[in-house]
Write an enzyme that holds these catalytic residues in place. Structure first.
Site, PDB file in Angstrom:
ATOM      1  N   CYS A  45      14.790  19.075  78.670  1.00  0.00           N
ATOM      2  CA  CYS A  45      14.433  20.139  79.024  1.00  0.00           C
ATOM      3  C   CYS A  45      15.373  21.343  79.001  1.00  0.00           C
ATOM      4  CB  CYS A  45      14.047  20.150  80.780  1.00  0.00           C
ATOM      5  SG  CYS A  45      12.939  18.895  81.063  1.00  0.00           S
TER       6      CYS A  45
HETATM    7  C1  BEZ Z   1      14.806  15.275  79.953  1.00  0.00           C
HETATM    8  O1  BEZ Z   1      14.558  16.613  80.029  1.00  0.00           O
HETATM    9  O2  BEZ Z   1      15.575  14.873  79.141  1.00  0.00           O
HETATM   10  C2  BEZ Z   1      14.001  14.358  80.752  1.00  0.00           C
HETATM   11  C3  BEZ Z   1      13.293  14.639  81.907  1.00  0.00           C
HETATM   12  C4  BEZ Z   1      12.422  13.808  82.469  1.00  0.00           C
HETATM   13  C5  BEZ Z   1      12.161  12.701  82.279  1.00  0.00           C
HETATM   14  C6  BEZ Z   1      12.884  12.197  81.185  1.00  0.00           C
HETATM   15  C7  BEZ Z   1      13.776  13.184  80.277  1.00  0.00           C
END
Ligand code: BEZ
Length: 211
Positions: A45
Site C-alpha cells: 500500500c
Molecule cells: C500490503 O500493503 O503489503 C498488504 C496489506 C494488507 C495485506 C497484505 C499486504
C-alpha cells in the site's frame, strides 16, 4: 450488490484527509478514480500511494480527481502520509477517506469476506463526468496495481467518449484505433472521411482521431 459498468457511482459523505467530502459534489464535472487499499502502514500500500502521488500531473492533465480509501481512520492516514513522503519521494496530494465503519466500503462492495472480512481489497472505480461507473478492477492484497494502466484505460475511455472508436489490445495514446462493429461502413464514411484500412470486414483500423 456488486457495482457494474454503467451503474451510477453511489454517492456518500465521508471524512477524508482533506476534510468532509460529499462524493458527487466533490467530483463536479471531472472524471474520478476511487481506489481502496487494505490497510495503512503496510508495504505494498505504501508503494501504491506513492505511485499515485507521483502521477498527480498525469491525472490532472486528464481532468481526473483521485480519492483513496481504507478502513483505517483519517488520523491514521495522516500519520502514514509522512512515511509515504519519506520513503516514496512524493507527498500524498489527493484525499484519503477514513472508513472505520466501512460505510463506503460496503457501498462499493470493497470487502471480500473470502479474502479477508476485515480489510478492503484493492478496488479501483473509474467514474465518468456523468457519474456512471466506467471501469471496475479488483486486485488481491499481495499484488500492487499498475497505475499507468489506469491512465491508459482513462485515455481510451476519454477517446471513445469523444469519437466513435474502440482501442485494440495494448493500445496507448497515439496508436491506431478500431472502428467498432456497431458502426456501419456508411456511418464510418461520414465519421471518418479520412478513410480507414479494412483488414477484415469486422476489423477496420484508422489513425487515432483528433491528433
Ligand atoms: C500490503 O500493503 O503489503 C498488504 C496489506 C494488507 C495485506 C497484505 C499486504
Amino acid at each position: 450488490m456488486a457495482i457494474r459498468l454503467g451503474d451510477t457511482a453511489p454517492d456518500f459523505t465521508a471524512e477524508t484527509t482533506q476534510g468532509t467530502i460529499t462524493f458527487h459534489d466533490w467530483l463536479g464535472d471531472s472524471w474520478g478514480v476511487l481506489f481502496s487499499h487494505p490497510k495503512d502502514f503496510t508495504p505494498v500500500c505504501t508503494t501504491e500511494l506513492g505511485a499515485v502521488a507521483h502521477l498527480a500531473d498525469e491525472f490532472a492533465r486528464r481532468n481526473v480527481k483521485v480519492i483513496g480509501l481504507s478502513v483505517d481512520p483519517v488520523a491514521s492516514h495522516v500519520t502514514w502520509e509522512a512515511d509515504i513522503a519519506e520513503t516514496q519521494g512524493a507527498e500524498v496530494n489527493f484525499p484519503m477517506i477514513g472508513d472505520p465503519d466501512r460505510v463506503v466500503a460496503d457501498l462499493y462492495d470493497m470487502i471480500h469476506p473470502n479474502a479477508d472480512n476485515t480489510l478492503t481489497v484493492r478496488s479501483v472505480f473509474v467514474i465518468g463526468p456523468d457519474k456512471s461507473v466506467k471501469l471496475t478492477l479488483t486486485y488481491p492484497a499481495s499484488t500492487g496495481r499498475n497505475f499507468d494502466e489506469i491512465l491508459r484505460v482513462i485515455d481510451s475511455l476519454q477517446l471513445t467518449a469523444a469519437h466513435k472508436v474502440a482501442t485494440p489490445a495494448n493500445w496507448t495514446d497515439g496508436d491506431d484505433v478500431i472502428i467498432g462493429s456497431a458502426v456501419s461502413d456508411e456511418e464510418a464514411a461520414t465519421l471518418f472521411p479520412q478513410g480507414w484500412t479494412t483488414v477484415k470486414p469486422y476489423l477496420r483500423v484508422l489513425p487515432q482521431p483528433g491528433r
